[in-house]
Design a protein around this motif. Structure first.
Motif, PDB file in Angstrom:
ATOM      1  N   VAL A 117      19.137  28.658  39.674  1.00 45.50           N
ATOM      2  CA  VAL A 117      20.499  28.401  39.230  1.00 45.50           C
ATOM      3  C   VAL A 117      20.468  27.764  37.848  1.00 45.50           C
ATOM      4  CG1 VAL A 117      22.579  27.038  39.678  1.00 45.50           C
ATOM      5  CG2 VAL A 117      21.387  28.150  41.582  1.00 45.50           C
ATOM      6  N   LYS A 118      21.303  28.277  36.974  1.00 47.01           N
ATOM      7  CA  LYS A 118      21.404  27.733  35.617  1.00 47.01           C
ATOM      8  C   LYS A 118      22.684  26.915  35.475  1.00 47.01           C
ATOM      9  CE  LYS A 118      18.895  31.395  33.156  1.00 47.01           C
ATOM     10  NZ  LYS A 118      18.989  32.388  32.049  1.00 47.01           N
ATOM     11  N   ALA A 119      22.556  25.773  34.818  1.00 44.81           N
ATOM     12  CA  ALA A 119      23.718  24.915  34.588  1.00 44.81           C
ATOM     13  C   ALA A 119      23.839  24.600  33.109  1.00 44.81           C
ATOM     14  CB  ALA A 119      23.594  23.622  35.387  1.00 44.81           C
ATOM     15  N   CYS A 120      25.081  24.431  32.665  1.00 44.30           N
ATOM     16  CA  CYS A 120      25.358  23.927  31.329  1.00 44.30           C
ATOM     17  C   CYS A 120      26.123  22.621  31.509  1.00 44.30           C
ATOM     18  CB  CYS A 120      26.185  24.926  30.521  1.00 44.30           C
ATOM     19  SG  CYS A 120      26.492  24.394  28.816  1.00 44.30           S
ATOM     20  N   ILE A 121      25.624  21.541  30.894  1.00 44.27           N
ATOM     21  CA  ILE A 121      26.254  20.227  31.029  1.00 44.27           C
ATOM     22  C   ILE A 121      26.955  19.869  29.730  1.00 44.27           C
ATOM     23  CG2 ILE A 121      25.888  17.788  31.514  1.00 44.27           C
ATOM     24  CD1 ILE A 121      23.312  18.558  32.968  1.00 44.27           C
ATOM     25  N   ALA A 122      28.252  19.629  29.814  1.00 41.02           N
ATOM     26  CA  ALA A 122      29.036  19.191  28.656  1.00 41.02           C
ATOM     27  C   ALA A 122      29.223  17.684  28.761  1.00 41.02           C
ATOM     28  CB  ALA A 122      30.391  19.898  28.633  1.00 41.02           C
ATOM     29  N   THR A 123      28.864  16.967  27.710  1.00 40.98           N
ATOM     30  CA  THR A 123      28.960  15.511  27.736  1.00 40.98           C
ATOM     31  C   THR A 123      29.016  14.980  26.308  1.00 40.98           C
ATOM     32  OG1 THR A 123      28.006  13.532  28.751  1.00 40.98           O
ATOM     33  CG2 THR A 123      26.460  15.138  27.831  1.00 40.98           C
ATOM     34  N   ASP A 124      28.846  13.665  26.152  1.00 42.90           N
ATOM     35  CA  ASP A 124      28.820  13.078  24.821  1.00 42.90           C
ATOM     36  C   ASP A 124      27.662  12.097  24.701  1.00 42.90           C
ATOM     37  OD1 ASP A 124      29.676  10.714  26.080  1.00 42.90           O
ATOM     38  OD2 ASP A 124      31.762  11.048  25.565  1.00 42.90           O
ATOM     39  N   LYS A 125      27.455  11.594  23.493  1.00 41.38           N
ATOM     40  CA  LYS A 125      26.330  10.699  23.250  1.00 41.38           C
ATOM     41  C   LYS A 125      26.478   9.376  23.999  1.00 41.38           C
ATOM     42  CE  LYS A 125      23.860  13.093  20.160  1.00 41.38           C
ATOM     43  NZ  LYS A 125      24.618  14.324  20.035  1.00 41.38           N
ATOM     44  N   VAL A 126      27.707   8.917  24.192  1.00 40.30           N
ATOM     45  CA  VAL A 126      27.928   7.650  24.899  1.00 40.30           C
ATOM     46  C   VAL A 126      27.419   7.749  26.330  1.00 40.30           C
ATOM     47  CG1 VAL A 126      29.671   6.033  25.743  1.00 40.30           C
ATOM     48  CG2 VAL A 126      29.874   7.000  23.448  1.00 40.30           C
ATOM     49  N   VAL A 127      27.802   8.804  27.029  1.00 44.75           N
ATOM     50  CA  VAL A 127      27.360   9.002  28.410  1.00 44.75           C
ATOM     51  C   VAL A 127      25.840   9.094  28.472  1.00 44.75           C
ATOM     52  CG1 VAL A 127      27.368  10.654  30.329  1.00 44.75           C
ATOM     53  CG2 VAL A 127      29.510  10.054  29.200  1.00 44.75           C
ATOM     54  N   ARG A 128      25.283   9.808  27.505  1.00 47.47           N
ATOM     55  CA  ARG A 128      23.821   9.964  27.496  1.00 47.47           C
ATOM     56  C   ARG A 128      23.127   8.629  27.231  1.00 47.47           C
ATOM     57  NH1 ARG A 128      20.953  15.336  25.273  1.00 47.47           N
ATOM     58  NH2 ARG A 128      19.039  15.098  26.469  1.00 47.47           N
ATOM     59  N   ASN A 129      23.629   7.867  26.259  1.00 49.46           N
ATOM     60  CA  ASN A 129      22.990   6.598  25.905  1.00 49.46           C
ATOM     61  C   ASN A 129      23.118   5.553  26.999  1.00 49.46           C
ATOM     62  OD1 ASN A 129      22.228   7.679  23.442  1.00 49.46           O
ATOM     63  ND2 ASN A 129      23.979   6.848  22.331  1.00 49.46           N
ATOM     64  N   LEU A 130      24.186   5.638  27.800  1.00 48.41           N
ATOM     65  CA  LEU A 130      24.366   4.694  28.899  1.00 48.41           C
ATOM     66  C   LEU A 130      23.498   5.038  30.112  1.00 48.41           C
ATOM     67  CD1 LEU A 130      28.254   4.199  28.837  1.00 48.41           C
ATOM     68  CD2 LEU A 130      26.519   2.490  28.275  1.00 48.41           C
ATOM     69  N   GLY A 131      22.820   6.176  30.064  1.00 51.88           N
ATOM     70  CA  GLY A 131      21.975   6.577  31.178  1.00 51.88           C
ATOM     71  C   GLY A 131      22.729   7.253  32.309  1.00 51.88           C
ATOM     72  N   LEU A 132      24.028   7.503  32.111  1.00 54.03           N
ATOM     73  CA  LEU A 132      24.823   8.115  33.175  1.00 54.03           C
ATOM     74  C   LEU A 132      24.442   9.574  33.402  1.00 54.03           C
ATOM     75  CD1 LEU A 132      28.350   6.658  32.351  1.00 54.03           C
ATOM     76  CD2 LEU A 132      26.772   5.908  34.129  1.00 54.03           C
ATOM     77  N   LEU A 133      24.007  10.235  32.325  1.00 52.39           N
ATOM     78  CA  LEU A 133      23.655  11.651  32.449  1.00 52.39           C
ATOM     79  C   LEU A 133      22.479  11.846  33.394  1.00 52.39           C
ATOM     80  CD1 LEU A 133      24.618  14.362  31.387  1.00 52.39           C
ATOM     81  CD2 LEU A 133      22.913  14.185  29.583  1.00 52.39           C
ATOM     82  N   GLU A 134      21.556  10.890  33.390  1.00 56.91           N
ATOM     83  CA  GLU A 134      20.383  10.998  34.273  1.00 56.91           C
ATOM     84  C   GLU A 134      20.785  10.975  35.743  1.00 56.91           C
ATOM     85  OE1 GLU A 134      17.761   7.864  33.170  1.00 56.91           O
ATOM     86  OE2 GLU A 134      17.417   8.646  31.142  1.00 56.91           O
ATOM     87  N   THR A 135      21.900  10.326  36.045  1.00 57.73           N
ATOM     88  CA  THR A 135      22.393  10.312  37.421  1.00 57.73           C
ATOM     89  C   THR A 135      22.667  11.732  37.899  1.00 57.73           C
ATOM     90  OG1 THR A 135      23.439   8.171  36.981  1.00 57.73           O
ATOM     91  CG2 THR A 135      24.166   9.338  38.942  1.00 57.73           C
ATOM     92  N   VAL A 136      23.084  12.591  36.973  1.00 59.75           N
ATOM     93  CA  VAL A 136      23.349  13.997  37.297  1.00 59.75           C
ATOM     94  C   VAL A 136      22.079  14.836  37.193  1.00 59.75           C
ATOM     95  CG1 VAL A 136      24.619  16.066  36.596  1.00 59.75           C
ATOM     96  CG2 VAL A 136      25.755  13.833  36.592  1.00 59.75           C
ATOM     97  N   THR A 137      21.339  14.687  36.092  1.00 50.26           N
ATOM     98  CA  THR A 137      20.163  15.542  35.886  1.00 50.26           C
ATOM     99  C   THR A 137      19.063  15.275  36.919  1.00 50.26           C
ATOM    100  OG1 THR A 137      19.284  13.995  34.236  1.00 50.26           O
ATOM    101  CG2 THR A 137      20.616  15.842  33.434  1.00 50.26           C
ATOM    102  N   ASP A 138      18.985  14.037  37.410  1.00 48.97           N
ATOM    103  CA  ASP A 138      17.994  13.754  38.467  1.00 48.97           C
ATOM    104  C   ASP A 138      18.288  14.584  39.712  1.00 48.97           C
ATOM    105  OD1 ASP A 138      16.701  11.946  36.871  1.00 48.97           O
ATOM    106  OD2 ASP A 138      17.456  10.148  37.887  1.00 48.97           O
ATOM    107  N   ILE A 139      19.581  14.750  40.027  1.00 50.65           N
ATOM    108  CA  ILE A 139      19.948  15.567  41.183  1.00 50.65           C
ATOM    109  C   ILE A 139      19.637  17.035  40.916  1.00 50.65           C
ATOM    110  CG2 ILE A 139      21.906  16.391  42.565  1.00 50.65           C
ATOM    111  CD1 ILE A 139      23.160  13.618  42.211  1.00 50.65           C
ATOM    112  N   LEU A 140      19.948  17.510  39.702  1.00 49.07           N
ATOM    113  CA  LEU A 140      19.662  18.907  39.373  1.00 49.07           C
ATOM    114  C   LEU A 140      18.163  19.182  39.408  1.00 49.07           C
ATOM    115  CD1 LEU A 140      22.162  19.605  36.429  1.00 49.07           C
ATOM    116  CD2 LEU A 140      22.526  19.748  38.908  1.00 49.07           C
ATOM    117  N   ASP A 141      17.374  18.211  38.932  1.00 52.87           N
ATOM    118  CA  ASP A 141      15.916  18.358  39.005  1.00 52.87           C
ATOM    119  C   ASP A 141      15.458  18.422  40.465  1.00 52.87           C
ATOM    120  OD1 ASP A 141      15.587  18.320  36.243  1.00 52.87           O
ATOM    121  OD2 ASP A 141      15.316  16.144  36.169  1.00 52.87           O
ATOM    122  N   GLU A 142      16.061  17.596  41.303  1.00 53.52           N
ATOM    123  CA  GLU A 142      15.667  17.539  42.717  1.00 53.52           C
ATOM    124  C   GLU A 142      15.908  18.862  43.429  1.00 53.52           C
ATOM    125  OE1 GLU A 142      17.053  15.174  46.788  1.00 53.52           O
ATOM    126  OE2 GLU A 142      17.496  14.299  44.824  1.00 53.52           O
TER     127      GLU A 142
END
Length: 394
Positions: free
Chosen positions: A34-59
């Motif tokens: 499955v392929k995903a495209c994640i739309a976000t911003d630098k603030v979300v990424r810098n706060l570490g919130l994006l990893e909350t999502v990408t960790d699940i996608l990796d799993e």
């Protein structure tokens, strides 16, 4: 005949993010990963919130591409870049992780994708991905609305877009994503929720269903917004404001909005004031305009005034039997909350010079009159009244 329709599946509460593990993509175009495209911003990424999502996608073994260049008040240029990501990636899943600007951008990207698909029928395939919205602020309700606002990159005019096909398929309301939101952002996004609820209640297109959602959203705001701002680790307050945001979004998605949002779009686009902040500035003035006659000081429309006075009494804000007194109590309550959570009064508080406002008045009035939100506003404003509202908001 009236219609209330809601298409987005809402997943809410602690660990709602884990719903990403349950998505079923059997029969994908890729026939495998499955392929995903994640739309976000630098603030979300810098706060570490994006990893909350990408960790699940990796799993679960999804591959993904991240587009994190979305800025506050997304522009048409950013939408074009995002569309290129969709065309190149052909994802099964589009995930928007962010505040209203990010989710609006993702919806505008989806809108462009669907329009392109219609235009290119028979030429080559443009795949429509499953659209998941994960809000990181409690404000816009964008995760459940068919509206988006983008800014013309050249003119700086905000452009409201409305299309049922932009509605996210799934909204994930997990309060963990809001825990790190700073106090001022929590404040102005909360005032955005309040404005959505008030304007949905006063809308010409309101229904008993939208009223029910809007009233509960206001109840949650009045009881939890100040705690969410002043005690950011109060996850109960965060959770309730997240719910209020979604409820208000569902309400105005069906009922529409009003002159407050038209004013906020105009001053926000012209002076780069964040949308929630602009709404906080104009809300008391929009309430007064809709409910109190400027000349007489009495109620403007008896039916609308009675409705809003009953809302005020139902929220326990007054025991006055006089509608005009109840309405004044409601406006004072809004002003007190705004002041208590640190929102400076007026357009001047956002750093705008009075002479600049005077010079921009024809431009602002023209844009306000063109705003789609005026379609359902209960009181139609003349140019002179719009001008007065802007100066009163200063």
């Amino acid at each position: 005949m009236e219609v209330f329709n809601h298409r987005t599946k809402i997943v809410f509460g602690d660990s709602a993010r884990d719903y990403l593990k349950q998505l079923n993509f059997e029969g994908t175009l890729q026939g495998g990963t499955v392929k995903a495209c994640i739309a976000t911003d630098k603030v979300v990424r810098n706060l570490g919130l994006l990893e909350t999502v990408t960790d699940i996608l990796d799993e679960v073994g999804y591959t993904y591409r991240i587009y994190d260049d979305i800025l506050p008040d997304p522009t048409t240029e950013q939408i074009e870049i995002g569309l290129k990501h969709i065309i190149e990636t052909k994802p099964d899943l589009l995930i928007a992780v962010g505040g209203g600007s990010v989710i609006d951008a993702a919806k505008a990207i989806m809108h462009s994708c669907l329009n392109l698909k219609k235009a290119l029928v028979g030429q080559y395939s443009v795949h429509k991905p499953t659209f998941v919205a994960i809000p990181t602020t409690s404000g816009t309700g964008s995760e459940v609305t068919s509206y988006a606002v983008v800014t013309n990159a050249e003119t700086h005019v905000k452009i409201p877009i409305s299309d049922e096909d932009m509605l996210p398929d799934i909204a994930i309301l997990d309060p963990i994503f809001t825990k790190s939101v700073p106090p001022f952002v929590t404040a102005v996004t909360g005032m955005d929720v309040m404005t959505h609820a008030f304007e949905a209640l006063m809308s010409e297109a309101s229904t008993p269903f939208t009223d029910m959602l809007a009233k509960e959203a206001l109840n949650l705001c009045f009881n939890h917004l100040e705690n969410a701002v002043h005690r950011g680790d109060d996850m109960q307050a965060r959770t309730q404001m997240h719910m209020a945001s979604c409820m208000a979004g569902m309400a105005f998605n069906s009922a529409g909005l009003g002159i407050g949002h038209a004013l906020a779009h105009a001053i926000g686009g012209r002076y780069r004031i964040a949308h929630g902040h602009a709404n906080a500035i104009v809300l008391p003035h929009a309430l007064q305009f809709n409910l109190i006659d400027h000349a007489s000081g009495g109620v403007r429309d008896k039916t609308l005034a009675e409705k809003m006075a009953n809302v005020t009494r139902g929220l326990g804000l007054t025991d006055s039997t006089r509608d005009i007194n109840a309405i004044k109590s409601l406006i004072r309550k809004v002003e007190r909350i705004s002041e208590n959570i640190g929102v400076k009064k007026g357009i001047r508080g956002a750093g705008v010079d009075l002479e600049a406002l005077r010079a921009d008045m024809p431009f602002l009035i023209d844009n306000i009159k063109r705003d789609k939100c005026l379609e359902t506003t209960p009181v139609k404003a003349s140019d002179a009244e719009i001008c007065r509202l802007l100066f009163e908001s200063y």
